[in-house]
Motif scaffolding. Sequence first.
Motif, mmCIF file in Angstrom:
data_model
loop_
_atom_site.group_PDB
_atom_site.id
_atom_site.type_symbol
_atom_site.label_atom_id
_atom_site.label_comp_id
_atom_site.label_asym_id
_atom_site.label_seq_id
_atom_site.Cartn_x
_atom_site.Cartn_y
_atom_site.Cartn_z
ATOM 1 N N LEU A 30 29.633 30.255 49.959
ATOM 2 C CA LEU A 30 29.566 31.692 49.661
ATOM 3 C C LEU A 30 30.955 32.248 49.352
ATOM 4 O O LEU A 30 31.115 33.083 48.453
ATOM 5 C CB LEU A 30 28.940 32.438 50.838
ATOM 6 N N ALA A 31 31.961 31.789 50.095
ATOM 7 C CA ALA A 31 33.323 32.247 49.820
ATOM 8 C C ALA A 31 33.776 31.810 48.430
ATOM 9 O O ALA A 31 34.449 32.562 47.711
ATOM 10 C CB ALA A 31 34.280 31.702 50.879
ATOM 11 N N ALA A 32 33.390 30.597 48.029
ATOM 12 C CA ALA A 32 33.760 30.115 46.697
ATOM 13 C C ALA A 32 33.097 30.950 45.607
ATOM 14 O O ALA A 32 33.719 31.267 44.570
ATOM 15 C CB ALA A 32 33.380 28.647 46.549
ATOM 16 N N LEU A 33 31.833 31.342 45.808
ATOM 17 C CA LEU A 33 31.153 32.172 44.821
ATOM 18 C C LEU A 33 31.800 33.550 44.732
ATOM 19 O O LEU A 33 31.966 34.101 43.632
ATOM 20 C CB LEU A 33 29.677 32.302 45.187
ATOM 21 N N CYS A 34 32.159 34.136 45.884
ATOM 22 C CA CYS A 34 32.854 35.431 45.863
ATOM 23 C C CYS A 34 34.189 35.311 45.143
ATOM 24 O O CYS A 34 34.555 36.173 44.322
ATOM 25 C CB CYS A 34 33.074 35.932 47.290
ATOM 26 N N ALA A 35 34.939 34.239 45.433
ATOM 27 C CA ALA A 35 36.230 34.044 44.788
ATOM 28 C C ALA A 35 36.071 33.876 43.282
ATOM 29 O O ALA A 35 36.865 34.404 42.485
ATOM 30 C CB ALA A 35 36.937 32.831 45.393
ATOM 31 N N LEU A 36 35.039 33.142 42.866
ATOM 32 C CA LEU A 36 34.790 32.949 41.442
ATOM 33 C C LEU A 36 34.474 34.275 40.761
ATOM 34 O O LEU A 36 34.970 34.562 39.653
ATOM 35 C CB LEU A 36 33.641 31.958 41.254
ATOM 36 N N ALA A 37 33.646 35.093 41.407
ATOM 37 C CA ALA A 37 33.296 36.388 40.821
ATOM 38 C C ALA A 37 34.510 37.309 40.747
ATOM 39 O O ALA A 37 34.726 38.010 39.741
ATOM 40 C CB ALA A 37 32.187 37.043 41.640
ATOM 41 N N ILE A 38 35.342 37.327 41.790
ATOM 42 C CA ILE A 38 36.541 38.167 41.790
ATOM 43 C C ILE A 38 37.512 37.708 40.711
ATOM 44 O O ILE A 38 38.091 38.518 39.973
ATOM 45 C CB ILE A 38 37.212 38.132 43.171
ATOM 46 N N ALA A 39 37.672 36.363 40.586
ATOM 47 C CA ALA A 39 38.563 35.841 39.549
ATOM 48 C C ALA A 39 38.048 36.192 38.156
ATOM 49 O O ALA A 39 38.827 36.539 37.260
ATOM 50 C CB ALA A 39 38.702 34.331 39.704
ATOM 51 N N GLY A 40 36.714 36.130 37.973
ATOM 52 C CA GLY A 40 36.156 36.477 36.669
ATOM 53 C C GLY A 40 36.344 37.945 36.334
ATOM 54 O O GLY A 40 36.648 38.305 35.198
ATOM 55 N N ARG A 41 36.189 38.811 37.339
ATOM 56 C CA ARG A 41 36.385 40.242 37.097
ATOM 57 C C ARG A 41 37.843 40.539 36.739
ATOM 58 O O ARG A 41 38.140 41.368 35.874
ATOM 59 C CB ARG A 41 35.981 41.039 38.338
ATOM 60 N N THR A 42 38.758 39.836 37.400
ATOM 61 C CA THR A 42 40.180 40.057 37.128
ATOM 62 C C THR A 42 40.578 39.501 35.763
ATOM 63 O O THR A 42 41.387 40.103 35.049
ATOM 64 C CB THR A 42 41.022 39.386 38.234
ATOM 65 N N ALA A 43 40.018 38.345 35.386
ATOM 66 C CA ALA A 43 40.398 37.712 34.126
ATOM 67 C C ALA A 43 40.051 38.579 32.924
ATOM 68 O O ALA A 43 40.751 38.545 31.901
ATOM 69 C CB ALA A 43 39.718 36.353 34.011
ATOM 70 N N PHE A 44 38.973 39.361 33.016
ATOM 71 C CA PHE A 44 38.550 40.215 31.896
ATOM 72 C C PHE A 44 38.867 41.684 32.179
ATOM 73 O O PHE A 44 38.131 42.577 31.763
ATOM 74 C CB PHE A 44 37.048 40.032 31.646
ATOM 75 N N PHE A 45 40.001 41.912 32.840
ATOM 76 C CA PHE A 45 40.315 43.278 33.252
ATOM 77 C C PHE A 45 40.475 44.214 32.064
ATOM 78 O O PHE A 45 40.231 45.406 32.150
ATOM 79 C CB PHE A 45 41.610 43.286 34.082
ATOM 80 N N MET A 46 40.915 43.666 30.913
ATOM 81 C CA MET A 46 41.201 44.552 29.781
ATOM 82 C C MET A 46 39.935 44.996 29.053
ATOM 83 O O MET A 46 40.006 45.859 28.174
ATOM 84 C CB MET A 46 42.146 43.834 28.806
ATOM 85 N N LEU A 47 38.778 44.458 29.408
ATOM 86 C CA LEU A 47 37.528 44.788 28.722
ATOM 87 C C LEU A 47 36.592 45.478 29.705
ATOM 88 O O LEU A 47 35.936 44.821 30.519
ATOM 89 C CB LEU A 47 36.875 43.524 28.166
ATOM 90 N N PRO A 48 36.511 46.802 29.689
ATOM 91 C CA PRO A 48 35.660 47.521 30.647
ATOM 92 C C PRO A 48 34.214 47.047 30.593
ATOM 93 O O PRO A 48 33.619 46.949 29.515
ATOM 94 C CB PRO A 48 35.784 48.981 30.206
ATOM 95 N N GLN A 49 33.699 46.722 31.774
ATOM 96 C CA GLN A 49 32.316 46.312 31.981
ATOM 97 C C GLN A 49 31.978 44.945 31.388
ATOM 98 O O GLN A 49 30.865 44.470 31.566
ATOM 99 C CB GLN A 49 31.334 47.356 31.416
ATOM 100 N N PHE A 50 32.900 44.330 30.660
ATOM 101 C CA PHE A 50 32.628 42.991 30.140
ATOM 102 C C PHE A 50 33.142 41.973 31.157
ATOM 103 O O PHE A 50 34.234 41.445 31.037
ATOM 104 C CB PHE A 50 33.304 42.785 28.780
ATOM 105 N N LYS A 51 32.316 41.719 32.178
ATOM 106 C CA LYS A 51 32.723 40.895 33.311
ATOM 107 C C LYS A 51 31.599 39.914 33.658
ATOM 108 O O LYS A 51 30.426 40.194 33.413
ATOM 109 C CB LYS A 51 33.016 41.771 34.549
ATOM 110 N N PRO A 52 31.944 38.773 34.277
ATOM 111 C CA PRO A 52 30.916 37.800 34.676
ATOM 112 C C PRO A 52 30.360 38.031 36.070
ATOM 113 O O PRO A 52 29.581 37.214 36.569
ATOM 114 C CB PRO A 52 31.677 36.470 34.623
ATOM 115 N N VAL A 53 30.745 39.137 36.733
ATOM 116 C CA VAL A 53 30.400 39.324 38.143
ATOM 117 C C VAL A 53 28.886 39.354 38.350
ATOM 118 O O VAL A 53 28.343 38.649 39.207
ATOM 119 C CB VAL A 53 31.037 40.615 38.684
#
Length: 865
Positions: free
Chosen positions: A697-720
Motif C-alpha cells: 500500500l505504501a508503494a502504491l501511495c508513493a507511485l501515485a504521489i510521484a505521478g502527481r508530481t511528475a505532471f505538475f505542469m499540466l493541471p488535472q492531467f495526472k495518473p493518481v
Amino acid sequence: MAYVTLENLSFQYPDAATFALRGISLTLEQGDFAVLCGSSGSGKTTLLRLLKPQLRPHGDQSGSLRIGGKAPDALSPREASANIGFVAQDPQTQLVSDKVLHELAFGAEGLGLPPEELRRRVAETATYFGITDWLHRNVNSLSGGEQQLLVLASVMLTRPSLLLLDEPTSQLDPHAATVFLGWLQTIRRDFGTTILLSEHRLEDVLPLCDRVFVLEDGALTAQGTPRETVRQLYESQSPFLAAMPAASRLWAALNGTGDPPCSVAEGRAFLEHYLLSHTPSSAEPPTADAAGDPALELKEVSFRYEKDAPDVLRDLSLTAHRGELLCLLGANGSGKTTLLQLIAGVRDPQHGTLQKEGSVALLPQQPQDLFWHESVREELLSVAADDDAYQTALRRFRLSPFEYRHPETLSGGEAQRLALAKLLLTQPDILLLDEPTKGLDAVQKASLAALLRECCRDGMCVVVVSHDVAFCAAYADGCALLFDGAVCPPQPPRVFFTESRLYTTATARITRGLLPGCVTVRDVCAAFGTEEPALPAAEEPEPTATETPAPAPARKPGRLRKALGTLSLCGALVCCFFAAKTIGFQMLFETGARISLSAKQWAVCGGFAACLLLAVLLLRSADTFSVKLTTTAPRGQTVFSAVWLLGVLPTALLAGLHFCDVTQYYLLSLILLVLGLLPFFIRFERRRPSARAIAVLAALCALAIAGRTAFFMLPQFKPVLAIVILAGAALGAESGFLVGAVTMLLSNLLFAQGPWTPFQMFAMGAAGALAGVLARCGLLTGKRLPLCLFGAFCAVFLYGGIMNPAAALLWGGEALNRAILLSYYATGLPMDLIHAAATVLFLWVLSPTILTQLTRLQTKYGPLV
C-alpha cells in the motif's frame, strides 16, 4: 522430548494441480542437527517456510505442525521472531542496513529490548562470532561468506531455539562453506539450538548431522541417521543416492556391504579395506578433444572499482579456446564475477588488452535479471530468429510445460534453463556463466553439463565460474584458480584437482596415495570396472493447472503506425516542454487553476493530451489483456465497506463543515482519515498485520504521489485516479480508499494544503472504494475497456461531482442554489474532461502492469489486506 512435530502434513499452493507436500510426518528433538535434502522442487523450502509464521506461503494446509507443543500460528509475532530464526540462501535478501553494527542489531531491535540489553547482546554476539573488527565496515564490503556469517550472527542475537536454514552454503566457496557449517556445529553444541538445514551440497553436511530427511515429489521417502538414510536409499535403489557424499557413492558402487561411510575419513578407511581384496586397473584417463582456435585472450588485464581502491584484478592473463569448457574457481571476493563482466563488456579494464572473437553472452548469478516479459513464451520469442528456433529451444531446455507461465513463478533450476535458452537463442560465440549450478540438484547439474558439452561441440567457447568443485572435476576441459587478482594457467581437471590438496574434490581426498589420478567417483568406478550410481534421465514435468495457454500473441503495430506514434510522442514532449515554461509553479494549486489558464496555455495542455492519446492508440498492441479480479469477499464486508465509505464519510464531512470553520481543514482531514482507516484496520488486524501488506500500500501511495508530481505542469492531467482505481479493484474497497486518501493528503504537502484537502481525500478515496466494491461484486472486470469507462465516470461524475460543489461551498461566499452549482459545474467541466482523458490514458497504459503484479502477489502470498 520432541520439539518439532509434523504429523501427516500436506500443503498445496493456490491453483496447483499437485501437492507441494504430501503426508509428511517427522520429529526433531531439542538440540538435534537435521538435514533436509531432495531434488529441486521436492518441497524443502516450502516445509521450512511453514515452520516460520512470518514466511508461511499461501495455500491449503492440512495435518498437524507443532513447535514446542504449539502450532506456529498460535505463537505471538514476538515469540515467532525471537524463537524461530531463518537464514536464506542469498544473504543479500536479508541484509537491510548499511553498517555491520546496525545490521547486527536490526532484528533484535524489533523485539523491543531495552537499550542496555540490546547493547550487551550485540557485544557478546560480535565477540562470540569474532566479528568485532567488522562493526563499522559497510555491509557491501564483506565477502559472500562474511555476509552469510553476519546474517547468522544477527539471527542468533534474538536467541532462537529453532534455527532454519535454506541452502545457506550454495553461494559460498568450499572453504567459506566449511567455516559456516562449523559455526552451526558450534552453535548446536554451545546453546542446544535445534537446527534444520536444507542443502544440495551434502559432502560436508552429512557427517555433522544427527538426522537426515529425504523429500521426493513432496513426500518423505527416507529418514534416519546419515548411515541409515544412505542404506535406505541403496536398498530402495533410489536415484537420489547419486546426490549423497562421494564416500557413500563409492560404497554403493563397489559392494554396498557393511556400514555406509559418510565422511572423507570413513570413505578412505573403506577404500583401504576394499583394496586388500581388489586390484584396480591402470586405465588411462580419457583424452580431451583438441582445443580449437583461441576465442578469448586477456593479456595483463588490471581493474579496480575506485581510483584509490586496490586492484581486484592485477596483470591477469588468460586464454580460452573454441569448443572448450573452461571452469574458473576461487574464493568469494577473488574477482571471478568481475572477470566475467570485463569479458562481457559490462566493465572496461584500466590496463591490459582483451580480445574476443565473436559475440558474448553472460548468464549472471541471478537469472531473473534477464527476464523482462510476462511469460516464458514472450521471453524466448523476443530473441528467437523464427518460430522453428523457438520450438527447438522449448524442447531442448524442457520448457514446454511452462510456456505460458510468468518467469517469476519458475523454480531456480527452471529459471536457469530459461535464461540459458534465451542466451543461446542469440547464438553467441562465447558463453559466460556465473555460478550456474547454484541451487541445482544432481540430475539438473548433469542436464546442464550435457547442454554445455553440446555447445562446445558446436564450437562455442564456454567459461564457467563456480564454487562446485565436483561439477568442475566431472565436466570441465580445463580448470584455473583465481587468487590475489591473477589466475593460474588452466590445467586438465585430473591434473588440477590431483595436485591441489585443499581446493579439491572429496574423491581426490579419499583416493590420495591409494588411487592416483582419481578425482571423481566415475574415475574410481572405472578403475575397478564397476558402474557409478546412475542418475535418472531428466523428465519433462507435466503442466499444472496454472500453466494454461495464454491468449494469442499480441499483434504488434506496423512500421507506419510506429512512425506516426513516435511523431506523436515527440509532439507530446514538445508540448510538455512548452507547458513547463508557460505554466508556472502556481499551477500546482489545482483549484485556482480552473480560471487562470490563458488560451495559449489551454492549447498547450490540450495538445499534450491529444498527442499522448494518439501515441498510445498508434503504438498499442492488439492484445486481449484481462486479469481475473477477486470476487470472493464476503458480501457482508462488501456492503459494510460501501455503506461506510460512501454513506458515513460524506455525512461526517458535511457535519464537520457545519460545526467547524472551513479554515480548520487540518482537523477535518484528520477526522476523515481516521474514519476512512477504521474499517481497514478492523479487517486488517483480524488477519494480523503484515509488513508485506503495508509495504504494498505504501508503494502504491508513493507511485501515485510521484505521478502527481511528475505532471505538475499540466493541471488535472495526472495518473493518481488511475492508480487509485487499480488499487481498489485489485485489493478491495478499504485499500482503494486508503491509497486515495493518503495520496491526496501527503501530495498536498508538495502542492498546497488548504480547505480543499479533506474534499480531495474523500473524493479520491471514494473512487478507490467504489472500484473495490464493484470489483468484489463482479460488476467491474479486469479488462481495459471497463476500467477506462469507469475511470472516465469517476473523473467527471464522482471526483468532479464532489470537488465542484466543494468549490462552490468554499468560495461561493453566498447561499448555494441551483444556478451557482450549475455555474461551478460548467466552469469545472473542462478540467474534469482533461482529468477523464488522463485517467483513461493512464488506465490503458498502467492496468496490465499494476493489475498483473497485484494479482500475482495475492496469488503467491494470499490476500494482502
